[in-house]
Design an enzyme around this catalytic site. Structure first.
Site, PDB file in Angstrom:
ATOM      1  N   LYS A 139      29.728 -10.191 -60.362  1.00 51.04           N
ATOM      2  CA  LYS A 139      29.085  -8.730 -60.760  1.00 51.04           C
ATOM      3  C   LYS A 139      28.266  -7.938 -59.674  1.00 51.04           C
ATOM      4  O   LYS A 139      27.196  -8.336 -59.350  1.00 51.04           O
ATOM      5  CB  LYS A 139      28.277  -8.755 -62.069  1.00 51.04           C
ATOM      6  CG  LYS A 139      27.718  -7.365 -62.700  1.00 51.04           C
ATOM      7  CD  LYS A 139      26.819  -7.322 -63.398  1.00 51.04           C
ATOM      8  CE  LYS A 139      25.534  -6.764 -62.899  1.00 51.04           C
ATOM      9  NZ  LYS A 139      25.516  -5.579 -62.334  1.00 51.04           N
ATOM     10  N   GLU A 170      25.209  -2.003 -60.271  1.00 50.97           N
ATOM     11  CA  GLU A 170      25.708  -0.880 -60.704  1.00 50.97           C
ATOM     12  C   GLU A 170      25.658   0.246 -59.667  1.00 50.97           C
ATOM     13  O   GLU A 170      26.461   1.217 -59.713  1.00 50.97           O
ATOM     14  CB  GLU A 170      25.161  -0.693 -61.922  1.00 50.97           C
ATOM     15  CG  GLU A 170      23.473  -0.187 -61.852  1.00 50.97           C
ATOM     16  CD  GLU A 170      22.875   0.000 -63.190  1.00 50.97           C
ATOM     17  OE1 GLU A 170      23.397  -1.100 -64.060  1.00 50.97           O
ATOM     18  OE2 GLU A 170      21.831   0.513 -63.320  1.00 50.97           O
ATOM     19  N   GLY A 221      18.309 -11.376 -56.551  1.00 49.80           N
ATOM     20  CA  GLY A 221      17.703 -10.254 -57.038  1.00 49.80           C
ATOM     21  C   GLY A 221      16.522 -10.536 -57.265  1.00 49.80           C
ATOM     22  O   GLY A 221      15.871 -11.289 -56.818  1.00 49.80           O
ATOM     23  N   GLY A 222      15.589  -9.723 -58.271  1.00 50.25           N
ATOM     24  CA  GLY A 222      14.355  -9.608 -58.249  1.00 50.25           C
ATOM     25  C   GLY A 222      13.679 -10.827 -59.244  1.00 50.25           C
ATOM     26  O   GLY A 222      14.669 -11.614 -59.971  1.00 50.25           O
ATOM     27  N   THR A 240      14.192 -10.579 -63.041  1.00 52.89           N
ATOM     28  CA  THR A 240      15.289 -10.682 -63.608  1.00 52.89           C
ATOM     29  C   THR A 240      16.116 -12.279 -63.565  1.00 52.89           C
ATOM     30  O   THR A 240      16.471 -12.545 -64.474  1.00 52.89           O
ATOM     31  CB  THR A 240      16.418  -9.719 -62.696  1.00 52.89           C
ATOM     32  OG1 THR A 240      15.900  -8.419 -62.682  1.00 52.89           O
ATOM     33  CG2 THR A 240      17.797  -9.560 -63.417  1.00 52.89           C
ATOM     34  N   GLY A 241      15.349 -12.680 -62.273  1.00 54.93           N
ATOM     35  CA  GLY A 241      15.930 -14.200 -62.297  1.00 54.93           C
ATOM     36  C   GLY A 241      15.263 -15.030 -63.431  1.00 54.93           C
ATOM     37  O   GLY A 241      16.157 -15.818 -64.017  1.00 54.93           O
ATOM     38  N   GLU A 301      18.291 -16.665 -56.054  1.00 53.19           N
ATOM     39  CA  GLU A 301      17.773 -16.236 -54.748  1.00 53.19           C
ATOM     40  C   GLU A 301      16.661 -15.113 -55.056  1.00 53.19           C
ATOM     41  O   GLU A 301      17.287 -13.950 -55.245  1.00 53.19           O
ATOM     42  CB  GLU A 301      18.755 -15.904 -53.882  1.00 53.19           C
ATOM     43  CG  GLU A 301      19.723 -16.921 -53.452  1.00 53.19           C
ATOM     44  CD  GLU A 301      19.061 -18.220 -52.662  1.00 53.19           C
ATOM     45  OE1 GLU A 301      18.219 -18.137 -52.118  1.00 53.19           O
ATOM     46  OE2 GLU A 301      19.586 -19.257 -52.923  1.00 53.19           O
ATOM     47  N   GLU A 339       5.997  -7.675 -54.561  1.00 54.28           N
ATOM     48  CA  GLU A 339       6.996  -7.291 -53.667  1.00 54.28           C
ATOM     49  C   GLU A 339       7.244  -5.807 -53.710  1.00 54.28           C
ATOM     50  O   GLU A 339       7.744  -5.322 -54.970  1.00 54.28           O
ATOM     51  CB  GLU A 339       8.501  -8.199 -54.108  1.00 54.28           C
ATOM     52  CG  GLU A 339       9.411  -7.957 -53.104  1.00 54.28           C
ATOM     53  CD  GLU A 339      10.744  -8.684 -53.441  1.00 54.28           C
ATOM     54  OE1 GLU A 339      11.185  -8.704 -54.670  1.00 54.28           O
ATOM     55  OE2 GLU A 339      11.460  -9.074 -52.555  1.00 54.28           O
TER      56      GLU A 339
HETATM   57  P1  NDP Z   1      17.416  -6.872 -60.135  1.00 56.78           P
HETATM   58  O1  NDP Z   1      16.964  -7.977 -59.795  1.00 56.78           O
HETATM   59  O2  NDP Z   1      17.309  -6.094 -61.529  1.00 56.78           O
HETATM   60  O3  NDP Z   1      19.163  -6.438 -59.939  1.00 56.78           O
HETATM   61  C1  NDP Z   1      20.043  -7.681 -59.266  1.00 56.78           C
HETATM   62  C2  NDP Z   1      21.161  -7.740 -59.979  1.00 56.78           C
HETATM   63  O4  NDP Z   1      20.829  -8.222 -61.439  1.00 56.78           O
HETATM   64  C3  NDP Z   1      22.043  -6.609 -60.137  1.00 56.78           C
HETATM   65  O5  NDP Z   1      23.602  -6.801 -60.171  1.00 56.78           O
HETATM   66  C4  NDP Z   1      21.460  -6.308 -61.470  1.00 56.78           C
HETATM   67  O6  NDP Z   1      22.569  -5.329 -62.249  1.00 56.78           O
HETATM   68  C5  NDP Z   1      21.419  -7.629 -62.122  1.00 56.78           C
HETATM   69  N1  NDP Z   1      20.714  -7.614 -63.471  1.00 56.78           N
HETATM   70  C6  NDP Z   1      19.584  -6.916 -63.876  1.00 56.78           C
HETATM   71  N2  NDP Z   1      19.125  -7.203 -65.180  1.00 56.78           N
HETATM   72  C7  NDP Z   1      20.098  -8.366 -65.373  1.00 56.78           C
HETATM   73  C8  NDP Z   1      20.226  -9.032 -66.625  1.00 56.78           C
HETATM   74  N3  NDP Z   1      19.284  -8.813 -67.742  1.00 56.78           N
HETATM   75  N4  NDP Z   1      20.777 -10.112 -66.796  1.00 56.78           N
HETATM   76  C9  NDP Z   1      21.803 -10.233 -65.792  1.00 56.78           C
HETATM   77  N5  NDP Z   1      21.704  -9.532 -64.437  1.00 56.78           N
HETATM   78  C10 NDP Z   1      20.861  -8.540 -64.418  1.00 56.78           C
HETATM   79  O7  NDP Z   1      17.099  -5.866 -58.895  1.00 56.78           O
HETATM   80  P2  NDP Z   1      16.609  -4.388 -59.079  1.00 56.78           P
HETATM   81  O8  NDP Z   1      17.884  -3.380 -58.579  1.00 56.78           O
HETATM   82  O9  NDP Z   1      16.523  -3.383 -60.490  1.00 56.78           O
HETATM   83  O10 NDP Z   1      15.405  -4.286 -58.305  1.00 56.78           O
HETATM   84  C11 NDP Z   1      14.426  -4.694 -59.053  1.00 56.78           C
HETATM   85  C12 NDP Z   1      13.233  -5.219 -57.962  1.00 56.78           C
HETATM   86  O11 NDP Z   1      13.678  -6.569 -57.584  1.00 56.78           O
HETATM   87  C13 NDP Z   1      13.127  -4.584 -56.618  1.00 56.78           C
HETATM   88  O12 NDP Z   1      12.573  -3.602 -56.623  1.00 56.78           O
HETATM   89  C14 NDP Z   1      12.823  -5.780 -55.701  1.00 56.78           C
HETATM   90  O13 NDP Z   1      11.592  -6.016 -55.708  1.00 56.78           O
HETATM   91  C15 NDP Z   1      13.598  -6.939 -56.247  1.00 56.78           C
HETATM   92  N6  NDP Z   1      14.956  -7.323 -55.530  1.00 56.78           N
HETATM   93  C16 NDP Z   1      14.822  -8.024 -54.950  1.00 56.78           C
HETATM   94  C17 NDP Z   1      16.133  -8.540 -54.135  1.00 56.78           C
HETATM   95  C18 NDP Z   1      16.264  -9.897 -53.397  1.00 56.78           C
HETATM   96  O14 NDP Z   1      17.188 -10.065 -52.758  1.00 56.78           O
HETATM   97  N7  NDP Z   1      15.276 -10.765 -53.417  1.00 56.78           N
HETATM   98  C19 NDP Z   1      17.362  -7.754 -54.353  1.00 56.78           C
HETATM   99  C20 NDP Z   1      17.326  -6.868 -55.265  1.00 56.78           C
HETATM  100  C21 NDP Z   1      15.935  -6.237 -55.691  1.00 56.78           C
HETATM  101  P3  NDP Z   1      22.515  -3.651 -62.345  1.00 56.78           P
HETATM  102  O15 NDP Z   1      21.866  -3.549 -60.822  1.00 56.78           O
HETATM  103  O16 NDP Z   1      23.915  -3.302 -62.150  1.00 56.78           O
HETATM  104  O17 NDP Z   1      21.752  -3.486 -63.077  1.00 56.78           O
END
Ligand code: NDP
Length: 503
Positions: A188, A191, A241-242, A245-246, A263, A398
């Site tokens: 996935k 979005e 991701g964030g 969310t992790g 990660e 962050e």
């Molecule tokens: P997220 O952590 O929300 O998104 C990363 C991925 O997780 C996307 O594919 C997202 O889907 C998916 N996701 C979101 N919510 C869920 C859930 N409940 N269960 C499973 N998967 C989920 O990052 P954001 O884009 O919202 O960014 C938020 C903050 O996270 C940023 O401002 C930044 O601080 C941090 N971030 C850190 C990253 C890193 O590499 N360390 C990368 C991106 C963000 P979808 O986008 O489709 O909703």
């Protein structure tokens, strides 16, 4: 790779496409029949329409991946898996230019960075294609007549969820090792940035991955991502991701105690001692925070300066920051592009306000760029704060944007203390010409990825991941391969006769 930029408008006109999900070997609509506009962050215009997946679609993909694992894929020899992955790399090379432009158009990053991402993606597929056929087991000398060995086997169905900051590269970091090790996948993308992943799955189809082995589900994290994390038929979930969310993913995964690798975010320290090569340190300090607009998990978002060079360093930093060309990624003059979305830009701008309210000194940037061609995009100036305190939110949290927080230290001990003084532990760097000090400090930085006299170089061969709340497990290298395997002990009795224990 050809490196010619056609004008953005013509690419957008061409990009009136509707992109689909790839489930069980078919390009499909979402169960709910909904779609989502995909936007160019450089001007806010729609560049494609993506079908919107639901939890039901994710469920179908998971079942397809499970069927494929137990019917075809777990019996597919490593050499065949390797061939498919080498074929993917070759096709990516042929279409590299197209992939780079797509990435820039969808994510906003400058084209030179997108080109780098494509190269990294190609070498990631080649690396894991090669690794698939290398020796992975062990044998043990145990007392006769037993023989003991360990083999590595695929985990099964792997759910993979990635963010928007490196859409293609993150896809490669997840998919290549999982497939090389013999797993089937449900992938996935964010979005916001599905376009390069859709093209990558076109390549998977072309090279002939068996039906159900690779599945692409588009849609929101809260629905599709949540289903992948929670499903009892997913054996491992790998997430980038964030940190918030992790945490949700880890909670959702508890039902079947699936394997989890995370990660996550960072607030990484870049420590500069007075004896460092001044110009090199200035150069990397800028690269560390402003590459990819600061939307990098390992960004050097905290610059720790030894007090005696503080003023001169900041002066040099600002002088160079003023020369950074901000603009649309497809314009070859651009060195920094837009942020990913309006919502993310608002978040970054809020943090800049918080920094000012907390009493930090804004010495450069700090605003959205609203002039001329950039007015409809999500552009934020490279921003630098000095006079920060360790407890400030802009130092602890962050921001994931082009915002640098500068801290000052007087001694090596203080530098180490400040470097480690956040909940994160992803990356860190030290700049000094004293080799002993460099190693002393790096060894005491609680982080998974460190650099001496540089910032950001990343290799497919070396493990990637964080300490503390920056994650669980490692990607890349042999560590990343092993993270997609189970370890099985096989004991073989060479003397087949009763042992008579109960005689
Ligand atoms: P997220 O952590 O929300 O998104 C990363 C991925 O997780 C996307 O594919 C997202 O889907 C998916 N996701 C979101 N919510 C869920 C859930 N409940 N269960 C499973 N998967 C989920 O990052 P954001 O884009 O919202 O960014 C938020 C903050 O996270 C940023 O401002 C930044 O601080 C941090 N971030 C850190 C990253 C890193 O590499 N360390 C990368 C991106 C963000 P979808 O986008 O489709 O909703």
């Amino acid at each position: 790779m050809e490196n010619v930029v056609r004008d953005e408008q013509s690419m957008e006109e061409e990009a009136t496409l509707v992109v689909h999900m790839y489930i069980d070997g078919q390009w499909v609509e979402g169960a709910a029949g909904e779609t989502r506009d995909i936007v160019n962050p450089a001007n806010g215009r729609t560049i494609a329409t993506a079908v919107e997946g639901t939890a039901e679609d994710a469920g179908r993909a998971i079942q397809a991946a499970k069927r494929a694992f137990y019917t075809t894929w777990w019996d597919t020899p490593a050499i065949e898996r390797a061939k498919l992955l080498f074929d993917v790399a070759r096709k990516l090379e042929e279409r590299g230019d197209e992939f780079a432009k797509t990435e820039t158009l969808n994510n906003g990053k400058p084209l030179r960075e997108a080109i780098f991402d494509v190269y990294d993606t190609i070498s990631c597929f080649k690396y894991y294609a090669g690794l698939a056929t290398k020796p992975h087991g062990q044998t043990y000398e145990v007392p006769d007549p037993q023989q003991a060995m360990v083999v590595r086997e695929p985990i099964g169905v792997c759910g993979q969820i990635v963010p928007w900051n490196y859409p293609l590269m993150m896809a490669a970091w997840k998919l290549a090792p999982a497939l090389a090790a013999g797993n089937t996948v449900v992938f996935k993308p964010s979005e916001l940035t599905p376009l390069s992943a859709v093209k990558l799955f076109e390549i998977f189809e072309e090279v002939g991955f068996p039906r159900g082995v690779v599945n692409l589900v588009l849609g929101a994290g809260a629905t599709v991502g949540q289903e992948i994390a929670a499903s009892h038929d997913v054996d491992k979930v790998a997430f980038t991701g964030g940190t918030a969310t992790g945490r949700k993913i880890m909670e959702a995964s508890l039902g079947n105690l699936k394997k989890v690798s995370l990660e996550l975010g960072g607030k990484s320290p870049n420590v500069v001692f007075a004896d460092a090569d001044f110009d090199t340190a200035v150069d990397y300090a800028l690269f560390g925070i402003f590459a990819n607009q600061g939307q990098v998990c390992s960004a050097g978002s905290r610059l720790l300066l030894e007090e005696s060079i503080h003023d001169a360093f900041i002066e040099a930093l600002i002088k160079k920051a003023k020369t950074i060309q901000v603009g649309p990624g497809l314009d070859q003059r651009s060195q920094m592009g837009p942020l990913i979305s309006e919502a993310h830009m608002e978040k970054v701008l809020r943090y800049i306000e918080i920094g000012k309210q907390e009493g930090a000194t804004l010495v450069h940037g700090g605003k959205r760029i609203t002039e001329g061609k950039l007015k409809d995009g999500y552009f934020v100036e490279p921003t630098i704060f000095t006079n920060t305190r360790p407890d400030m939110r802009i130092v602890q949290e962050e921001i994931f944007g082009p915002v640098l927080a500068i801290q000052t230290f007087k001694s090596e001990e203080e530098a180490i203390h400040l470097a480690n003084d956040t909940i994160y532990g992803l990356a860190g760097a030290v700049f000094t010409n004293d080799v002993s000090r460099a190693f002393r400090v790096v060894k005491r930085i609680r982080a998974g990825i460190t650099w001496i006299n540089s910032y950001h170089p990343t290799y497919n061969e070396a493990p990637w991941g964080g300490y503390k709340q920056s994650g669980h497990g490692r990607e890349l290298g042999t560590f990343g391969y092993e993270a997609y395997t189970e370890v099985k002990q096989i004991n073989n009795n060479l003397k087949v006769e009763p042992i008579g224990w109960f005689d």
